[in-house]
Design a protein around this motif. Structure first.
Motif, PDB file in Angstrom:
ATOM      1  N   MET A   1       0.813  -1.180   0.000  1.00 21.06           N
ATOM      2  CA  MET A   1       0.000   0.000   0.000  1.00 21.06           C
ATOM      3  C   MET A   1       0.868   1.259   0.000  1.00 21.06           C
ATOM      4  O   MET A   1       0.454   2.300  -0.458  1.00 21.06           O
ATOM      5  N   GLY A   2       2.072   1.177   0.476  1.00 21.64           N
ATOM      6  CA  GLY A   2       2.961   2.323   0.531  1.00 21.64           C
ATOM      7  C   GLY A   2       3.477   2.718  -0.839  1.00 21.64           C
ATOM      8  O   GLY A   2       3.733   3.889  -1.081  1.00 21.64           O
ATOM      9  N   GLY A   3       3.635   1.754  -1.747  1.00 18.71           N
ATOM     10  CA  GLY A   3       4.200   2.032  -3.064  1.00 18.71           C
ATOM     11  C   GLY A   3       3.354   2.967  -3.905  1.00 18.71           C
ATOM     12  O   GLY A   3       3.861   3.968  -4.432  1.00 18.71           O
ATOM     13  N   PRO A   4       2.049   2.675  -4.085  1.00 14.67           N
ATOM     14  CA  PRO A   4       1.219   3.575  -4.910  1.00 14.67           C
ATOM     15  C   PRO A   4       1.107   4.982  -4.315  1.00 14.67           C
ATOM     16  O   PRO A   4       1.126   5.972  -5.044  1.00 14.67           O
ATOM     17  N   TRP A   5       1.011   5.053  -3.002  1.00 17.15           N
ATOM     18  CA  TRP A   5       0.904   6.369  -2.362  1.00 17.15           C
ATOM     19  C   TRP A   5       2.197   7.160  -2.539  1.00 17.15           C
ATOM     20  O   TRP A   5       2.172   8.375  -2.770  1.00 17.15           O
ATOM     21  N   ARG A   6       3.307   6.462  -2.429  1.00 14.33           N
ATOM     22  CA  ARG A   6       4.596   7.117  -2.617  1.00 14.33           C
ATOM     23  C   ARG A   6       4.730   7.628  -4.054  1.00 14.33           C
ATOM     24  O   ARG A   6       5.237   8.719  -4.302  1.00 14.33           O
ATOM     25  N   LEU A   7       4.263   6.813  -5.006  1.00 22.54           N
ATOM     26  CA  LEU A   7       4.287   7.209  -6.411  1.00 22.54           C
ATOM     27  C   LEU A   7       3.402   8.430  -6.655  1.00 22.54           C
ATOM     28  O   LEU A   7       3.802   9.374  -7.348  1.00 22.54           O
ATOM     29  N   LEU A   8       2.183   8.444  -6.096  1.00 19.95           N
ATOM     30  CA  LEU A   8       1.285   9.590  -6.250  1.00 19.95           C
ATOM     31  C   LEU A   8       1.866  10.852  -5.605  1.00 19.95           C
ATOM     32  O   LEU A   8       1.776  11.940  -6.165  1.00 19.95           O
ATOM     33  N   ARG A   9       2.473  10.688  -4.436  1.00 20.78           N
ATOM     34  CA  ARG A   9       3.082  11.828  -3.751  1.00 20.78           C
ATOM     35  C   ARG A   9       4.242  12.378  -4.580  1.00 20.78           C
ATOM     36  O   ARG A   9       4.388  13.605  -4.730  1.00 20.78           O
ATOM     37  N   ALA A  10       5.080  11.515  -5.124  1.00 19.98           N
ATOM     38  CA  ALA A  10       6.205  11.956  -5.945  1.00 19.98           C
ATOM     39  C   ALA A  10       5.709  12.641  -7.221  1.00 19.98           C
ATOM     40  O   ALA A  10       6.273  13.657  -7.649  1.00 19.98           O
ATOM     41  N   LEU A  11       4.638  12.106  -7.807  1.00 20.98           N
ATOM     42  CA  LEU A  11       4.068  12.707  -9.017  1.00 20.98           C
ATOM     43  C   LEU A  11       3.485  14.101  -8.713  1.00 20.98           C
ATOM     44  O   LEU A  11       3.717  15.054  -9.450  1.00 20.98           O
ATOM     45  N   ARG A  12       2.755  14.209  -7.612  1.00 20.12           N
ATOM     46  CA  ARG A  12       2.188  15.505  -7.220  1.00 20.12           C
ATOM     47  C   ARG A  12       3.301  16.507  -6.910  1.00 20.12           C
ATOM     48  O   ARG A  12       3.238  17.667  -7.283  1.00 20.12           O
TER      49      ARG A  12
END
Length: 169
Positions: A1-12
């Motif tokens: 669950m941490g991976g997608p959130w980390r990806l979204l945070r990095a993208l934002r």
């Protein structure tokens, strides 16, 4: 669950930049934020930004003194660290003491001046203005149409326009 959130945070973070961080607030209720130094998606480095969220949102209601001078110095990057509440209160008390000392000194000075110059100070005199002082015929009823000269002074004559009725004939 941490991976997608980390990806979204990095993208934002790459697209919109970092979000503003609350630093502190002042006694008036203004809130101070900073946006840390970061890189855009194109690789451009954006320096740190400092912001204030004022209590009076309308700019025309802003008055000098609504922001403490310590916070204003921090906003304008004249100081590195944000001020503490103790520092602001200490400086405010110091300013009040200085104002009291200034009023005391000015009162003492005015008392000394009145004692020292008693009887020497001239009272203002009211002058009456009767006409234009630079006028060459000051005090006379009408200018003379003929030039006049006496000794070293020369008074030119005045030109009087002809009546409009004589021009129409």
């Amino acid at each position: 669950m941490g991976g997608p959130w980390r990806l979204l945070r990095a993208l934002r973070l790459r697209l919109l930049g970092p979000e503003k961080q609350l630093v502190d607030s002042d006694p008036f209720g203004n809130k101070y934020y900073k946006i840390p130094k970061h890189q855009t998606w194109a690789g451009q480095t954006i320096p740190e930004k400092r912001l204030v969220e004022a209590v009076n949102q309308e700019e025309y209601k802003y008055e000098v003194g609504d922001l403490p001078t310590e916070w204003e110095a921090w906003i304008r990057k004249r100081r590195k660290d944000p001020p503490t509440m103790e520092e602001i209160l200490k400086n405010e008390n110091y300013r009040k003491e200085i104002k009291v000392k200034i009023t005391d000194a000015s009162e003492k000075d005015s008392l000394l001046q009145t004692k020292e110059y008693e009887g020497f100070v001239a009272e203002p005199v009211q002058t009456q203005i009767k006409g234009h002082a630079s006028s060459p015929y000051y005090g006379k009823n009408e200018p003379s149409p003929d030039p006049s000269s006496t000794a070293k002074t020369f008074q030119p004559g005045s030109w009087i326009p002809p009546d409009s009725s004589s021009r129409n004939k």
